[in-house]
Motif scaffolding. Sequence first.
Motif, PDB file in Angstrom:
ATOM      1  N   ALA A  74       0.708  -1.157   0.104  1.00 55.14           N
ATOM      2  CA  ALA A  74       0.009   0.055   0.099  1.00 55.14           C
ATOM      3  C   ALA A  74       0.749   1.198   0.268  1.00 55.14           C
ATOM      4  O   ALA A  74       2.092   1.088   0.393  1.00 55.14           O
ATOM      5  CB  ALA A  74      -0.728   0.215   1.229  1.00 55.14           C
TER       6      ALA A  74
ATOM      7  N   LEU B 274      -3.493   5.317   0.587  1.00 55.92           N
ATOM      8  CA  LEU B 274      -4.558   4.646   1.148  1.00 55.92           C
ATOM      9  C   LEU B 274      -5.466   5.255   2.272  1.00 55.92           C
ATOM     10  O   LEU B 274      -6.592   4.908   2.329  1.00 55.92           O
ATOM     11  CB  LEU B 274      -3.714   3.227   1.752  1.00 55.92           C
TER      12      LEU B 274
ATOM     13  N   TYR C  12      -5.974  -4.692   3.307  1.00 56.21           N
ATOM     14  CA  TYR C  12      -4.816  -3.631   2.651  1.00 56.21           C
ATOM     15  C   TYR C  12      -3.604  -3.236   3.280  1.00 56.21           C
ATOM     16  O   TYR C  12      -2.531  -3.285   2.938  1.00 56.21           O
ATOM     17  CB  TYR C  12      -5.865  -2.534   2.109  1.00 56.21           C
TER      18      TYR C  12
ATOM     19  N   GLY D 181      -7.464  -2.190  -5.672  1.00 58.82           N
ATOM     20  CA  GLY D 181      -6.554  -1.200  -5.283  1.00 58.82           C
ATOM     21  C   GLY D 181      -5.413  -0.559  -6.286  1.00 58.82           C
ATOM     22  O   GLY D 181      -5.171   0.528  -6.128  1.00 58.82           O
TER      23      GLY D 181
ATOM     24  N   ILE E 136      -2.708   0.594  -4.073  1.00 60.21           N
ATOM     25  CA  ILE E 136      -2.099  -0.373  -3.976  1.00 60.21           C
ATOM     26  C   ILE E 136      -0.957  -0.505  -5.156  1.00 60.21           C
ATOM     27  O   ILE E 136      -1.409  -0.149  -6.596  1.00 60.21           O
ATOM     28  CB  ILE E 136      -2.680  -1.570  -4.087  1.00 60.21           C
TER      29      ILE E 136
END
Length: 247
Positions: free
Chosen positions: A104, A108, A148, A180, A186
């Motif tokens: 991540a 995020l 995540y 993501g 991500i």
Amino acid sequence: MYEPMVQKCAAYLTQLETTLSLILGECKIPVIDGATFYLKLCPSFHGIEPPKICPKIDGVRCIKDIALLVQIDADLVARCVRNLHFYGCLTLLPLFMYSNTYVANEQLHRFYLNADTIEACLDFVGPRNKEGEPVTPKPIFSDVFRLYVSLRIGITMKEWCERLSPRQYNVDERRLIQFGVFHGFIRKLSIYPVALKQGDSRSDYLRIAKLCDGSRSLEDLAVMYTVSPLKLHTLLQNDTNFVFISK
């Protein structure tokens, strides 16, 4: 409603292009305020229409999977997808692999604060059947966010799944990662092999060692040698002359 008109227009423009070469590749024709024709000469797809392929594009299926579903040659599907990508109709994502490592980033936090994106995420990341229908209840956001956050450097997706078992939270790990990646919070870490020395007399070894200078990713090298990234990674890992940088 507009199909007959579009068909007549297409036939007329095809005739004009054949006789007068008016388009010469691509052009745009303003019709009225707020309405413009965008025209492009494309290679024949042998009757394949994007509407047949587009419903199968879900951010998870690769070209091969889509080709199997619509029963069309993968090369033709790839050509159609490239054309759609060129005109901004879709985005291409890195292929999901269990040997990959995902992490991540600072985006995020924005995801955590965006209620609309959160709702879209919960609708997307659940397991689906072959028809694309959900097969489990919608996951809980706290579980999804914790998954995540748990993505770490040094842990492959396979190891991550074994440790956290995302399916127990009604989460499909592939859909979780692709969502993501698409929304930018991500990213996939790329592996860059580096050869410690290049003095081996074997021609194949010498050639790949010269390329392993830290500037080419494992995926790039795999394409050059027509081998899967996982197989190439395993081969290089078994040789003590190579080290790996993840970034």
